[in-house]
Design a protein around this motif. Structure first.
Motif, PDB file in Angstrom:
ATOM      1  N   ALA A 183       0.860  -1.193   0.000  1.00 29.23           N
ATOM      2  CA  ALA A 183       0.000   0.000   0.000  1.00 29.23           C
ATOM      3  C   ALA A 183       0.893   1.238   0.000  1.00 29.23           C
ATOM      4  O   ALA A 183       1.533   1.547   1.008  1.00 29.23           O
ATOM      5  CB  ALA A 183      -0.927  -0.009   1.214  1.00 29.23           C
ATOM      6  N   LYS A 232       0.222   4.233   0.200  1.00 28.18           N
ATOM      7  CA  LYS A 232      -0.110   5.319   1.114  1.00 28.18           C
ATOM      8  C   LYS A 232       0.722   5.230   2.391  1.00 28.18           C
ATOM      9  O   LYS A 232       0.959   6.230   3.051  1.00 28.18           O
ATOM     10  CB  LYS A 232      -1.600   5.363   1.421  1.00 28.18           C
ATOM     11  CG  LYS A 232      -2.125   4.137   2.123  1.00 28.18           C
ATOM     12  CD  LYS A 232      -3.540   4.351   2.619  1.00 28.18           C
ATOM     13  CE  LYS A 232      -4.563   4.311   1.506  1.00 28.18           C
ATOM     14  NZ  LYS A 232      -4.680   2.988   0.844  1.00 28.18           N
ATOM     15  N   TYR A 273      -7.925   1.932  -5.513  1.00 30.97           N
ATOM     16  CA  TYR A 273      -9.181   2.249  -4.804  1.00 30.97           C
ATOM     17  C   TYR A 273      -9.140   3.724  -4.447  1.00 30.97           C
ATOM     18  O   TYR A 273      -8.121   4.214  -3.944  1.00 30.97           O
ATOM     19  CB  TYR A 273      -9.320   1.430  -3.505  1.00 30.97           C
ATOM     20  CG  TYR A 273     -10.284   2.080  -2.542  1.00 30.97           C
ATOM     21  CD1 TYR A 273     -11.655   1.989  -2.742  1.00 30.97           C
ATOM     22  CD2 TYR A 273      -9.820   2.864  -1.480  1.00 30.97           C
ATOM     23  CE1 TYR A 273     -12.539   2.643  -1.894  1.00 30.97           C
ATOM     24  CE2 TYR A 273     -10.699   3.511  -0.626  1.00 30.97           C
ATOM     25  CZ  TYR A 273     -12.063   3.403  -0.837  1.00 30.97           C
ATOM     26  OH  TYR A 273     -12.929   4.060  -0.014  1.00 30.97           O
ATOM     27  N   ARG A 291     -16.011  -1.835  -2.476  1.00 35.35           N
ATOM     28  CA  ARG A 291     -15.546  -1.828  -1.089  1.00 35.35           C
ATOM     29  C   ARG A 291     -16.735  -1.963  -0.143  1.00 35.35           C
ATOM     30  O   ARG A 291     -17.742  -1.256  -0.279  1.00 35.35           O
ATOM     31  CB  ARG A 291     -14.778  -0.535  -0.781  1.00 35.35           C
ATOM     32  CG  ARG A 291     -14.370  -0.465   0.687  1.00 35.35           C
ATOM     33  CD  ARG A 291     -13.320   0.567   0.960  1.00 35.35           C
ATOM     34  NE  ARG A 291     -13.071   0.688   2.386  1.00 35.35           N
ATOM     35  CZ  ARG A 291     -12.091   1.384   2.922  1.00 35.35           C
ATOM     36  NH1 ARG A 291     -11.242   2.012   2.124  1.00 35.35           N
ATOM     37  NH2 ARG A 291     -11.932   1.458   4.224  1.00 35.35           N
ATOM     38  N   HIS A 313     -13.896  -5.886  -1.407  1.00 30.65           N
ATOM     39  CA  HIS A 313     -12.754  -5.333  -0.679  1.00 30.65           C
ATOM     40  C   HIS A 313     -13.248  -4.827   0.669  1.00 30.65           C
ATOM     41  O   HIS A 313     -14.287  -4.183   0.734  1.00 30.65           O
ATOM     42  CB  HIS A 313     -12.184  -4.176  -1.512  1.00 30.65           C
ATOM     43  CG  HIS A 313     -11.051  -3.430  -0.879  1.00 30.65           C
ATOM     44  ND1 HIS A 313     -11.200  -2.636   0.230  1.00 30.65           N
ATOM     45  CD2 HIS A 313      -9.749  -3.328  -1.230  1.00 30.65           C
ATOM     46  CE1 HIS A 313     -10.022  -2.099   0.539  1.00 30.65           C
ATOM     47  NE2 HIS A 313      -9.135  -2.503  -0.324  1.00 30.65           N
ATOM     48  N   HIS A 358     -11.560  -2.949   4.329  1.00 27.60           N
ATOM     49  CA  HIS A 358     -10.378  -2.479   5.072  1.00 27.60           C
ATOM     50  C   HIS A 358     -10.910  -1.928   6.383  1.00 27.60           C
ATOM     51  O   HIS A 358     -11.558  -0.885   6.396  1.00 27.60           O
ATOM     52  CB  HIS A 358      -9.638  -1.402   4.281  1.00 27.60           C
ATOM     53  CG  HIS A 358      -8.601  -0.696   5.099  1.00 27.60           C
ATOM     54  ND1 HIS A 358      -7.380  -1.245   5.390  1.00 27.60           N
ATOM     55  CD2 HIS A 358      -8.625   0.502   5.729  1.00 27.60           C
ATOM     56  CE1 HIS A 358      -6.678  -0.413   6.150  1.00 27.60           C
ATOM     57  NE2 HIS A 358      -7.417   0.659   6.369  1.00 27.60           N
ATOM     58  N   GLY A 406      -7.736  -5.761   2.551  1.00 29.93           N
ATOM     59  CA  GLY A 406      -7.242  -4.433   2.901  1.00 29.93           C
ATOM     60  C   GLY A 406      -5.916  -4.463   3.636  1.00 29.93           C
ATOM     61  O   GLY A 406      -5.145  -5.436   3.538  1.00 29.93           O
ATOM     62  N   GLY A 407      -5.652  -3.401   4.390  1.00 29.55           N
ATOM     63  CA  GLY A 407      -4.397  -3.300   5.141  1.00 29.55           C
ATOM     64  C   GLY A 407      -4.675  -3.305   6.635  1.00 29.55           C
ATOM     65  O   GLY A 407      -5.733  -3.748   7.086  1.00 29.55           O
ATOM     66  N   GLY A 408      -3.691  -2.805   7.395  1.00 28.41           N
ATOM     67  CA  GLY A 408      -3.855  -2.723   8.840  1.00 28.41           C
ATOM     68  C   GLY A 408      -3.442  -3.988   9.571  1.00 28.41           C
ATOM     69  O   GLY A 408      -3.599  -4.080  10.788  1.00 28.41           O
ATOM     70  N   HIS A 409      -2.926  -4.985   8.818  1.00 25.91           N
ATOM     71  CA  HIS A 409      -2.468  -6.240   9.434  1.00 25.91           C
ATOM     72  C   HIS A 409      -1.018  -6.044   9.867  1.00 25.91           C
ATOM     73  O   HIS A 409      -0.157  -5.841   9.031  1.00 25.91           O
ATOM     74  CB  HIS A 409      -2.525  -7.393   8.427  1.00 25.91           C
ATOM     75  CG  HIS A 409      -3.762  -7.382   7.579  1.00 25.91           C
ATOM     76  ND1 HIS A 409      -4.937  -7.952   7.982  1.00 25.91           N
ATOM     77  CD2 HIS A 409      -4.013  -6.836   6.352  1.00 25.91           C
ATOM     78  CE1 HIS A 409      -5.851  -7.789   7.042  1.00 25.91           C
ATOM     79  NE2 HIS A 409      -5.321  -7.106   6.042  1.00 25.91           N
ATOM     80  N   GLU A 436      -3.225  -5.968   1.474  1.00 25.16           N
ATOM     81  CA  GLU A 436      -2.493  -4.785   1.005  1.00 25.16           C
ATOM     82  C   GLU A 436      -1.942  -3.987   2.181  1.00 25.16           C
ATOM     83  O   GLU A 436      -2.386  -2.879   2.441  1.00 25.16           O
ATOM     84  CB  GLU A 436      -3.372  -3.921   0.088  1.00 25.16           C
ATOM     85  CG  GLU A 436      -4.775  -3.647   0.591  1.00 25.16           C
ATOM     86  CD  GLU A 436      -5.584  -2.782  -0.366  1.00 25.16           C
ATOM     87  OE1 GLU A 436      -5.332  -2.821  -1.582  1.00 25.16           O
ATOM     88  OE2 GLU A 436      -6.477  -2.052   0.123  1.00 25.16           O
ATOM     89  N   PRO A 437      -0.959  -4.554   2.875  1.00 25.10           N
ATOM     90  CA  PRO A 437      -0.365  -3.839   4.004  1.00 25.10           C
ATOM     91  C   PRO A 437       0.560  -2.705   3.546  1.00 25.10           C
ATOM     92  O   PRO A 437       1.191  -2.805   2.488  1.00 25.10           O
ATOM     93  CB  PRO A 437       0.453  -4.929   4.706  1.00 25.10           C
ATOM     94  CG  PRO A 437       0.843  -5.865   3.610  1.00 25.10           C
ATOM     95  CD  PRO A 437      -0.304  -5.861   2.639  1.00 25.10           C
ATOM     96  N   GLU A 485       2.076  -0.423   6.454  1.00 21.52           N
ATOM     97  CA  GLU A 485       2.904  -0.349   7.661  1.00 21.52           C
ATOM     98  C   GLU A 485       3.724  -1.625   7.887  1.00 21.52           C
ATOM     99  O   GLU A 485       4.915  -1.556   8.225  1.00 21.52           O
ATOM    100  CB  GLU A 485       1.967  -0.101   8.847  1.00 21.52           C
ATOM    101  CG  GLU A 485       2.683   0.228  10.122  1.00 21.52           C
ATOM    102  CD  GLU A 485       1.772   0.950  11.119  1.00 21.52           C
ATOM    103  OE1 GLU A 485       0.921   1.754  10.697  1.00 21.52           O
ATOM    104  OE2 GLU A 485       1.950   0.700  12.314  1.00 21.52           O
ATOM    105  N   TYR A 487       4.444   5.970   6.921  1.00 20.69           N
ATOM    106  CA  TYR A 487       3.580   7.137   7.186  1.00 20.69           C
ATOM    107  C   TYR A 487       4.372   8.378   7.619  1.00 20.69           C
ATOM    108  O   TYR A 487       3.883   9.191   8.387  1.00 20.69           O
ATOM    109  CB  TYR A 487       2.477   6.781   8.202  1.00 20.69           C
ATOM    110  CG  TYR A 487       1.477   5.807   7.616  1.00 20.69           C
ATOM    111  CD1 TYR A 487       0.542   6.226   6.676  1.00 20.69           C
ATOM    112  CD2 TYR A 487       1.511   4.461   7.951  1.00 20.69           C
ATOM    113  CE1 TYR A 487      -0.352   5.330   6.096  1.00 20.69           C
ATOM    114  CE2 TYR A 487       0.628   3.555   7.367  1.00 20.69           C
ATOM    115  CZ  TYR A 487      -0.303   4.000   6.447  1.00 20.69           C
ATOM    116  OH  TYR A 487      -1.173   3.114   5.865  1.00 20.69           O
TER     117      TYR A 487
END
Ligand SMILES: Cc1ncc(COP(=O)(O)O)c(C=O)c1O
Length: 379
Positions: free
Chosen positions: A41, A43, A83, A129, A170, A172, A206-209, A239-240, A242, A337
């Motif tokens: 990801a 971002k 997205y 999503r 999707h 997240h 999504g991400g956040g894992h 889509e991690p 971090e 980030y």
């Protein structure tokens, strides 16, 4: 990280190649065990000089704007997944030229743009999503499923009659979390949208894992991926951001002045607002090598940044010895980030970017910024 802090100008973000490799190997093990695909990801982390390294382990990139999509296509290669909470008419055809997967945030956006996707000579797979209205993220700013969230379609607003051109779903809903949170979220997703999953080709978790964190339950993640792949016959994507760069970089700064206003205050040549904005937004307290909580060691200081913003304060830290002007301080876990979010507020110059190679024991600055970078953002 054993970088020679005296070898880099301050401020500098320095990324440790060894830790990056370590993280990527963990992510690659999840792919090996389950067959899922893992995307970076942008971002969260978009240090493009390292894309050739990352690309050896990850299958593509997840972009959330036209420019990220272009960077993914130009510099990363592999699959480009896009997205955005809403697409713009004037950007859409260019996005189509980069995207392999395109996720819509609403059925109205799908209706608006689906003919253009179908008319594209490229084979683009569309998704929707979801908003499972369940999340264990406690900070509202980072909770995609907070009440009234604009991110994703809720069960009540879902329109199954419009799924004809949709191949993927999707969601997240995590932020720096372990596999137990994913378990609970996935249970909700399946309960609400399971019947539609059977009609899909892929599902993006999504991400956040926080997969590369020491206590992360990788076996549980793999069980969940297997479960979804087996039950619905879909391909699973993660889509991690971090997790790719977790603990892989530091921010090296320098003490510029030490003053007193009832307490000891050190002014650094960095800025929470400009160089580590999540410290103020999240908010969180970054670790500093060799420092502790206030009072833990004998000498406590409030560490403040270079801008005139009153709240440009990183936090209160204690040190075994008094700080001195010119001393270097090394903020931990500063790869994700930060570079992607930093700014030139107050005209504070952006930190240089460097790479530490533990095999060669070298630290090389690969990018420095100048007055031009400040000026070209204005007119
Ligand atoms: C849709 C989406 N995917 C992936 C990510 C990456 O999340 P993280 O960097 O926490 O893994 C985010 C972060 O906000 C996101 O919004």
């Amino acid at each position: 990280m054993n970088i020679d802090v005296n070898a880099v100008p301050t401020p500098s973000y320095v990324l440790d190649l060894g830790i990056l490799h370590h993280n990527l190997q963990i992510l690659a093990s999840v792919r090996r065990k389950t067959g899922c695909k893992i995307l970076l990801a942008f971002k969260g982390f978009a240090m493009f000089s390292l894309f050739p390294v990352i690309r050896k382990y990850l299958q593509g990139a997840s972009a959330s704007s036209l420019d990220e999509a272009r960077l993914a296509s130009d510099e990363f290669g592999g699959e480009v997944h896009v997205y955005m909470p809403a697409y713009k008419e004037e950007e859409f055809s260019e996005i189509l030229s980069y995207a392999d997967h395109l996720v819509f945030n609403s059925f109205s956006q799908l209706e608006r743009f689906k003919d253009k996707v179908l008319a594209s000579p490229r084979n683009i797979s569309c998704g929707i999503r979801l908003n499972p209205q369940y999340s264990e993220v406690e900070v509202e700013l980072y909770n995609p499923c907070a009440r009234y969230s604009r991110l994703g379609v809720t069960e009540k607003e879902f329109q199954p009659e419009k799924l004809d051109n949709i191949q993927g779903l999707h969601f997240h809903a995590l932020c720096g979390q372990n596999a137990d949170s994913l378990t609970h979220t996935l249970d909700r997703v399946e309960a609400q949208f399971g019947e539609y999953l059977h009609r899909m080709v892929w599902v993006n978790f999504g991400g956040g894992h926080h997969i590369t964190r020491k206590d992360y339950d990788i076996n549980q993640l793999c069980r969940l991926i297997d479960r979804v792949q087996d039950r619905y016959g879909v391909a699973v994507y993660l889509e991690p951001g971090e997790a790719v760069a977790l603990h892989a970089g530091v921010l090296v700064t320098q003490v510029l002045d030490i003053i007193r206003n009832e307490i000891n205050i050190a002014i650094l040549d960095t800025s929470a607002a400009a160089h580590m904005p999540d410290v103020l937004e999240m908010p969180y307290r970054p670790e500093i090598a060799g420092a502790g909580l206030p009072g833990q060691y004998e000498h406590t200081y409030r560490l403040g940044g270079l801008t005139c913003l009153a709240g440009d304060v990183v936090g209160d830290y204690s040190f075994p010895d008094p700080l001195t002007v010119g001393q270097k301080l090394v903020f931990q876990d500063m790869a994700h980030y930060t570079m992607v979010k930093n700014n030139t507020f107050n005209g504070v110059r952006l930190p240089s970017i460097g790479i530490y190679d533990p095999e060669r024991r070298t630290t090389k600055i690969i990018r420095s910024f100048s007055y031009e970078d400040y000026k070209t953002r204005l007119s």
